[in-house]
Design a protein around this motif. Structure first.
Motif, PDB file in Angstrom:
ATOM      1  N   GLN A 229      16.230  18.833  -7.267  1.00 48.63           N
ATOM      2  CA  GLN A 229      17.516  18.666  -7.822  1.00 48.63           C
ATOM      3  C   GLN A 229      18.323  18.434  -6.064  1.00 48.63           C
ATOM      4  O   GLN A 229      19.053  17.987  -6.160  1.00 48.63           O
TER       5      GLN A 229
ATOM      6  N   ILE B  76      12.919  24.016 -22.218  1.00 51.99           N
ATOM      7  CA  ILE B  76      13.042  23.394 -20.966  1.00 51.99           C
ATOM      8  C   ILE B  76      14.320  22.036 -21.212  1.00 51.99           C
ATOM      9  O   ILE B  76      15.066  21.884 -19.916  1.00 51.99           O
ATOM     10  N   ALA B  77      14.554  21.460 -22.488  1.00 51.23           N
ATOM     11  CA  ALA B  77      15.147  21.178 -23.116  1.00 51.23           C
ATOM     12  C   ALA B  77      16.514  21.779 -22.781  1.00 51.23           C
ATOM     13  O   ALA B  77      17.517  21.334 -22.928  1.00 51.23           O
ATOM     14  N   LYS B  78      16.929  22.508 -23.082  1.00 51.76           N
ATOM     15  CA  LYS B  78      18.162  24.116 -23.373  1.00 51.76           C
ATOM     16  C   LYS B  78      18.768  24.164 -22.308  1.00 51.76           C
ATOM     17  O   LYS B  78      19.755  24.677 -21.944  1.00 51.76           O
TER      18      LYS B  78
ATOM     19  N   GLU C  13       9.047  22.958 -24.101  1.00 50.99           N
ATOM     20  CA  GLU C  13       9.324  21.524 -24.139  1.00 50.99           C
ATOM     21  C   GLU C  13      11.123  21.751 -24.698  1.00 50.99           C
ATOM     22  O   GLU C  13      11.612  21.318 -24.059  1.00 50.99           O
TER      23      GLU C  13
ATOM     24  N   ILE D 242      10.181  24.425 -12.990  1.00 49.18           N
ATOM     25  CA  ILE D 242      11.416  24.540 -13.501  1.00 49.18           C
ATOM     26  C   ILE D 242      12.444  25.071 -12.136  1.00 49.18           C
ATOM     27  O   ILE D 242      12.597  24.419 -11.725  1.00 49.18           O
TER      28      ILE D 242
ATOM     29  N   HIS E 133      18.146  22.192 -19.566  1.00 45.83           N
ATOM     30  CA  HIS E 133      18.618  21.114 -19.192  1.00 45.83           C
ATOM     31  C   HIS E 133      20.329  21.867 -19.168  1.00 45.83           C
ATOM     32  O   HIS E 133      20.944  21.455 -19.732  1.00 45.83           O
ATOM     33  N   ASN E 134      20.481  20.762 -17.444  1.00 46.27           N
ATOM     34  CA  ASN E 134      22.154  20.937 -17.579  1.00 46.27           C
ATOM     35  C   ASN E 134      22.879  22.068 -17.856  1.00 46.27           C
ATOM     36  O   ASN E 134      23.635  22.477 -17.697  1.00 46.27           O
ATOM     37  N   LYS E 135      22.555  23.324 -17.534  1.00 45.21           N
ATOM     38  CA  LYS E 135      22.735  24.634 -17.729  1.00 45.21           C
ATOM     39  C   LYS E 135      22.161  25.789 -16.032  1.00 45.21           C
ATOM     40  O   LYS E 135      21.720  24.416 -14.965  1.00 45.21           O
TER      41      LYS E 135
ATOM     42  N   ASP F 168      12.447  22.620  -9.480  1.00 44.23           N
ATOM     43  CA  ASP F 168      12.923  21.411  -9.805  1.00 44.23           C
ATOM     44  C   ASP F 168      14.392  21.841  -9.362  1.00 44.23           C
ATOM     45  O   ASP F 168      15.115  20.660  -8.642  1.00 44.23           O
ATOM     46  N   THR F 169      15.080  22.377  -9.899  1.00 43.20           N
ATOM     47  CA  THR F 169      15.784  23.176  -9.562  1.00 43.20           C
ATOM     48  C   THR F 169      16.238  24.099  -8.487  1.00 43.20           C
ATOM     49  O   THR F 169      17.711  23.425  -8.437  1.00 43.20           O
TER      50      THR F 169
END
Length: 733
Positions: free
Chosen positions: A113, A294-296, A291, A105, A298-300, A108-109
């Protein structure tokens, strides 16, 4: 404590209910099995109670959504670091897998990204090739051939030597993977007569974490090349910990308790909710939890706090440069610093950036009519307080990028100063508004005092006016006009009562009209409907309309219903009702000249009939649905043209020209009859010029009114003269 039967509760630890196809019997458990059940029950109670407490805490601190306020949440996640002992077990594998996912993560961030964003915004960025730990994460959690998948398959089998089978499958499926370390340590099996069992070999300790060989580890071990360093895992307890779950009989036993907390902790024990699914393994639970996390995320906006150990021995005042550098490299801290040096510390969309910093320039604050991109360029170029140049900014397709942190800090400081100035302006205006409000209240109070004084002073005048109004109403009651709607007389009123008098006149006239309409029978209502339809069709459109208002519509002007010849035609026409009958003149061409031929026009409820004026023979019988349009002029003439469709498609048509003294009534009744038959009235065209098709040729009819220009002419008003010029027919009125 559990509100359960103590005897049954204790017996459940030492006995097990076994069910086969035909019968059910109870067997005793061994001491190891009873201990395993006890430990599993304690772990389940602790885990579910802890999860329930965490859920309640999250519900209590959860922010409630608001329509008028945007709420920002701050979440804190605390993770295990990378654990690597001499021999690692199932817990260390889960912790290290979580660490790998966190590193993934982070990459990726902070790298992937941002680099994709730089390339997408086309700001001249040179793409960097970064190494990632995606293959390691995929190696652990990939389907079918991943470590978790092989472990779940081995945990689902109820056979002996499951760990040996798991080790064999792991070596076969993952032996060729670059991140898997296969350790060929022999396993000895002894036969005691009842079956095979694993012979325990002496445990050999590894010299260091990098020493991975058959002489330094126990049996049934494998290694993984993590992104940090290599780690050795013993599969001892892997399957037992992964497949450890509470028996459904215990869930039902706790759900039947009177304790409400146990019913909430064991909802699957409800006998009404039977489920045939196998319990989920611990590896799957852990993967699902990751998972979900990771979904939570997302966009944070994520901020990382990483702990660096100064030495392996965890002793104070000792700083191991090599070990610290290895930790910084494994967590991409060095690469992240280099990426930040080459990249940009801040990026934002033009609209958001302009909305936040537009107050820094007088050119963009408080009003700006251009686009957000032009606004950003304007306030950066024309801002005298900004010490940096345009080189610190890079403009992408949709976002603006800031190179140095000091530039962004300078913008924020200028914004804070500007906000203070705006706050002073707001305070000044608020104080001004408060004083204005105080002054207005004083004015309002003075007005109230003056009004009360004037009210007290002119009370006698108001009383006299009230007496005057009462006298006027009583006088008006005695001298009201007649109840006829056509009576326009109304008693005069004093100057002070004129508006009231006008309102009373309108109400009185409305009441007279309603009363007049209630006296109508069905015949009078039909006549009224015809008159209203004639008004809608011809008012302010046909000059002869005003002369027809005072005359009632009779319909049958020649008493056709009593005519003997008409009664002879009734069998051929059927049961029809005569709506209109009158003598008309049909304009036709005879001997090369237009002539007026007398005909009898009959309108029934189903057809339009033209009879011979002498013999009463049917010349034309047209269905009402075939009549598509009626045309006439806006003058005092009595000429009308009826357009008839000759085919079912409505393409071809022909026209008949008539002259009738009762033109208004004829067109009105024909319009209403067609509307009642076809649910749609024909088109009524009132124009001084229009085209017709007589069946043989197309003519242009032109009407000329000479009554205003030739007042001394011998031609009476309404009489028509026809002049034919090729395909043009002129009617002089």
């Amino acid at each position: 404590m559990f509100n359960l039967n103590s005897a049954i509760f204790l017996k459940s630890f030492t006995h097990k209910m076994v069910k086969n196809q035909s019968e059910m019997y109870m067997t005793e458990l061994s001491a190891d099995s009873a201990t395993k059940i006890r430990n599993t029950l304690c772990k389940a109670l602790y885990f579910r109670l802890f999860s329930w407490i965490i859920e309640k805490i999250n519900e209590s601190i959860k922010t409630k959504p608001s329509l008028n306020l945007t709420r920002n949440n701050l979440s804190l996640y605390d993770f295990f670091g990378f654990e690597n002992y001499y021999i690692n077990f199932f817990e260390q594998l889960l912790a290290n897998y979580l660490d790998e996912k966190i590193v993934q993560i982070f990459i990726d961030t902070n790298f992937r990204q941002k680099q994709e964003e730089y390339l997408r915004e086309d700001i001249g960025w040179i793409e960097l090739n970064l190494s990632t730990n995606d293959p390691i994460c995929h190696f652990i959690d990939r389907p079918r051939t991943g470590i978790f998948s092989i472990l779940n398959t081995a945990s689902s089998k109820s056979i002996y030597f499951r760990e040996e089978i798991f080790m064999k499958e792991l070596n076969e499926q993952c032996g060729k993977d670059l991140h898997y370390i296969q350790i060929n340590n022999p396993v000895l099996l002894d036969n005691d007569g009842n079956g095979y069992f694993l012979h325990s070999l002496p445990f050999r300790r590894r010299v260091s974490t990098g020493d991975i060989s058959a002489q330094s580890v126990p049996q049934l071990c494998f290694g993984i090349r993590h992104f940090n360093e290599n780690a050795v895992y013993s599969i001892n307890g892997f399957i037992e910990k992964n497949a450890e779950h509470l028996n459904r009989n215990w869930s039902q036993f706790f759900f039947e308790s009177n304790h409400q907390m146990l019913q909430k902790l064991f909802p699957e024990g409800n006998p009404l909710k039977k489920s045939l699914r196998k319990p989920i393994t611990l590896a799957n639970q852990f993967s699902i939890a990751i998972e979900s996390m990771i979904a939570k995320l997302h966009n944070k906006e994520i901020h990382y706090v990483m702990c660096i150990k100064p030495n392996r021995l965890k002793i104070p005042n000792i700083f191991d440069d090599e070990y610290v550098y290895k930790q910084l490299s494994s967590h991409f801290i060095i690469e992240h610093g280099e990426f930040l040096r080459r990249g940009y510390v801040y990026c934002e969309k033009y609209g958001t950036f302009f909305k936040r910093f537009r107050i820094l320039s007088r050119s963009t604050w408080p009003y700006w009519k251009g686009s957000a991109v032009n606004g950003v360029l304007t306030f950066i170029q024309h801002n005298a307080f900004l010490k940096t140049s345009l080189n610190d900014f890079n403009f992408g397709k949709t976002k603006i990028f800031i190179k140095h942190l000091k530039t962004f800090v300078e913008l924020e400081e200028l914004r804070i100063i500007k906000l203070d100035e705006i706050a002073v302006i707001i305070q000044k205006n608020v104080r001004k508004w408060l004083q204005m409000r105080k002054f207005c209240r004083m004015i309002v109070s003075q007005i109230k005092i003056s009004r009360c004084f004037r009210k007290w002073k002119i009370a006698d005048i108001e009383f006299s006016c009230m007496k005057q109004r009462r006298r006027y109403l009583l006088w008006l009651y005695r001298y009201l006009p007649s109840t006829s709607p056509i009576d326009h007389q109304w008693p005069p009123a004093p100057r002070s009562m004129r508006s009231t008098s006008e309102l009373l006149r309108k109400l009185y006239h409305k009441w007279r009209c309603q009363r007049y309409r209630r006296c109508f029978d069905q015949i009078n209502r039909n006549r009224m409907r015809e008159k209203v339809t004639a008004m809608m069709l011809f008012k302010n459109r046909k000059a002869s309309y005003l002369s027809s208002v005072a005359h009632p519509f009779r319909g049958d002007y020649i008493r056709l219903r009593q005519n003997v010849k008409w009664k002879r035609l009734l069998p051929t026409l059927g049961d029809v009702y005569v709506v209109f009958a009158d003598l008309v003149s049909k304009i036709t061409k005879r001997c090369g000249k237009e002539q007026f031929i007398q005909k009898v026009m009959v309108i029934t409820t189903s057809s339009f009939i033209v009879l011979d004026g002498k013999t009463m023979q049917i010349n034309q019988n047209v269905r009402l649905s075939s009549i598509c349009k009626i045309s006439t002029s806006p003058y005092m003439d009595n000429i009308l043209v009826i357009h008839i469709l000759t085919d079912q498609q409505g393409i071809n048509s022909r026209a008949l020209i008539f002259e009738s003294v009762h033109l208004i009534e004829l067109i009105t009744k024909l319009y209403l009859v067609i509307q009642n038959t076809a649910n749609k009235g024909p088109i009524v065209e009132i124009s001084p010029e229009f085209q017709i098709y007589t069946g043989k040729e197309t003519l242009v009819l032109l009407f000329k009114n000479h009554s205003s220009t030739q007042s001394s002419s011998s031609t009476p008003s309404g009489q028509v003269k026809i002049h034919r010029k090729s395909n043009r027919m002129e009617f002089s009125i």
